[in-house]
Design a protein around this motif. Structure first.
Motif, PDB file in Angstrom:
ATOM      1  N   TYR A 178     -32.009  42.268   2.467  1.00 48.67           N
ATOM      2  CA  TYR A 178     -31.107  43.256   2.335  1.00 48.67           C
ATOM      3  C   TYR A 178     -29.863  43.151   3.227  1.00 48.67           C
ATOM      4  O   TYR A 178     -28.698  43.465   2.654  1.00 48.67           O
ATOM      5  N   GLU A 179     -30.065  42.717   4.340  1.00 48.13           N
ATOM      6  CA  GLU A 179     -29.032  42.415   5.535  1.00 48.13           C
ATOM      7  C   GLU A 179     -28.218  41.508   4.744  1.00 48.13           C
ATOM      8  O   GLU A 179     -26.961  41.508   4.919  1.00 48.13           O
ATOM      9  N   PHE A 238     -32.585  52.897   1.636  1.00 52.78           N
ATOM     10  CA  PHE A 238     -33.082  51.182   1.615  1.00 52.78           C
ATOM     11  C   PHE A 238     -33.970  50.996   2.878  1.00 52.78           C
ATOM     12  O   PHE A 238     -34.746  50.284   2.937  1.00 52.78           O
ATOM     13  N   SER A 239     -33.385  51.579   3.941  1.00 54.22           N
ATOM     14  CA  SER A 239     -34.333  51.199   5.266  1.00 54.22           C
ATOM     15  C   SER A 239     -35.516  51.726   5.311  1.00 54.22           C
ATOM     16  O   SER A 239     -36.516  51.124   5.568  1.00 54.22           O
ATOM     17  N   VAL A 240     -35.778  53.076   4.506  1.00 57.11           N
ATOM     18  CA  VAL A 240     -37.136  53.684   4.518  1.00 57.11           C
ATOM     19  C   VAL A 240     -37.973  52.722   3.537  1.00 57.11           C
ATOM     20  O   VAL A 240     -38.875  52.536   3.804  1.00 57.11           O
ATOM     21  N   LYS A 254     -27.832  53.354   2.779  1.00 54.14           N
ATOM     22  CA  LYS A 254     -28.194  52.340   3.756  1.00 54.14           C
ATOM     23  C   LYS A 254     -29.557  52.897   4.318  1.00 54.14           C
ATOM     24  O   LYS A 254     -30.655  52.155   4.510  1.00 54.14           O
ATOM     25  N   GLY A 255     -29.492  54.217   4.662  1.00 57.54           N
ATOM     26  CA  GLY A 255     -30.953  54.896   5.229  1.00 57.54           C
ATOM     27  C   GLY A 255     -32.060  54.840   4.010  1.00 57.54           C
ATOM     28  O   GLY A 255     -33.124  54.553   4.304  1.00 57.54           O
ATOM     29  N   SER A 290     -36.255  43.394   4.425  1.00 55.62           N
ATOM     30  CA  SER A 290     -35.330  43.812   5.530  1.00 55.62           C
ATOM     31  C   SER A 290     -34.149  42.629   5.382  1.00 55.62           C
ATOM     32  O   SER A 290     -33.207  43.108   5.532  1.00 55.62           O
ATOM     33  N   LYS A 291     -34.496  41.280   5.518  1.00 51.97           N
ATOM     34  CA  LYS A 291     -33.689  40.422   5.917  1.00 51.97           C
ATOM     35  C   LYS A 291     -32.896  40.022   4.829  1.00 51.97           C
ATOM     36  O   LYS A 291     -31.480  39.878   4.709  1.00 51.97           O
ATOM     37  N   MET A 323     -37.615  49.496   2.685  1.00 49.24           N
ATOM     38  CA  MET A 323     -38.240  48.386   3.315  1.00 49.24           C
ATOM     39  C   MET A 323     -39.319  48.613   4.274  1.00 49.24           C
ATOM     40  O   MET A 323     -40.508  47.809   4.248  1.00 49.24           O
ATOM     41  N   LYS A 324     -39.390  49.640   4.870  1.00 50.34           N
ATOM     42  CA  LYS A 324     -40.565  49.848   5.720  1.00 50.34           C
ATOM     43  C   LYS A 324     -41.921  50.241   5.151  1.00 50.34           C
ATOM     44  O   LYS A 324     -42.864  50.099   5.663  1.00 50.34           O
ATOM     45  N   LYS A 344     -26.505  45.079   2.089  1.00 44.80           N
ATOM     46  CA  LYS A 344     -25.867  46.037   2.994  1.00 44.80           C
ATOM     47  C   LYS A 344     -24.285  46.411   3.260  1.00 44.80           C
ATOM     48  O   LYS A 344     -24.183  47.260   3.299  1.00 44.80           O
TER      49      LYS A 344
END
Length: 203
Positions: free
Chosen positions: A124-125, A140-142, A137-138, A121-122, A144-145, A129
């Motif tokens: 990616y930021e 990739f957010s999924v 972005k959505g 996540s870090k 990462m989690k 991002k």
């Protein structure tokens, strides 16, 4: 069969004298795509597909004009002036994806308590991002989690697929650190190359 990192081309073995060897770099990049399989997360298939697609674009250019594409630098330089510059764009996005993955794994290596989800996540930021729209972005957010726990990921990295003895963690760490350091050096060099030559304009 040996633990994963010993079965693929290391970025540390990519020749960079006089330029980054195109075929060796692509082979090592394919090894990194395979490493993402060990994350065992369906959402990461999107990340892998992106990397694979960009590897294919660069490889297609190499196959078309191999004499002018032996190094990544010559490949980009010789495509300049063409209307589409498909390989130049593909390589740029490949470098961004590699930077993202490298950054995440380096964070995990630097802090033995950090979980993969936080590290990815870090990274990616920091690395990707800014180049993505809301939808991507959505996705990739999924992804990462959905990262596995670090203990499970490293167990897979140490494992021998044929049931032989697994790698010692200290040996794996040394090998992974060397692999990531070489990857980071190549990515930084190529990103500087793009910036100085303004090859990334329009992408």
């Amino acid at each position: 069969m040996a633990p994963y990192l010993r079965t693929v081309k290391s970025f540390a073995d990519v020749n960079t004298e006089g330029g980054v060897d195109t075929l060796q770099f692509l082979e090592a990049s394919e090894g990194l795509v395979g490493l993402l399989d060990l994350l065992g997360s369906a959402p990461f298939a999107v990340v892998q597909a992106d990397l694979k697609g960009n590897i294919t674009k660069v490889k297609a250019r190499y196959n078309a004009v191999s004499e002018k594409s032996k190094t990544l630098e010559s490949l980009v330089e010789n495509e300049k002036g063409e209307k589409k510059r498909t390989a130049t764009e593909g390589l740029l996005w490949l470098l961004r994806g590699l930077s993202f993955t490298c950054g995440a794994l380096q964070k995990v290596q630097a802090d033995k308590k950090q979980e993969l989800a936080a590290a990815f996540s870090k990274s990616y930021e920091e690395n990707l991002k800014q180049f993505h729209n809301f939808v991507v972005k959505g996705i990739f957010s999924v992804a990462m989690k959905a990262c596995p726990y670090r203990v499970d990921f490293f167990a897979k990295l140490r494992a021998d697929k044929d049931g032989g003895p697994e790698a010692i963690q200290e040996d794996l760490d040394a090998e992974l650190d060397k692999w990531l350091a070489a990857l980071n050096t190549i990515v930084q060099h190529m990103q500087d190359f793009y910036e100085k030559g303004e090859y990334g304009k329009g992408f």
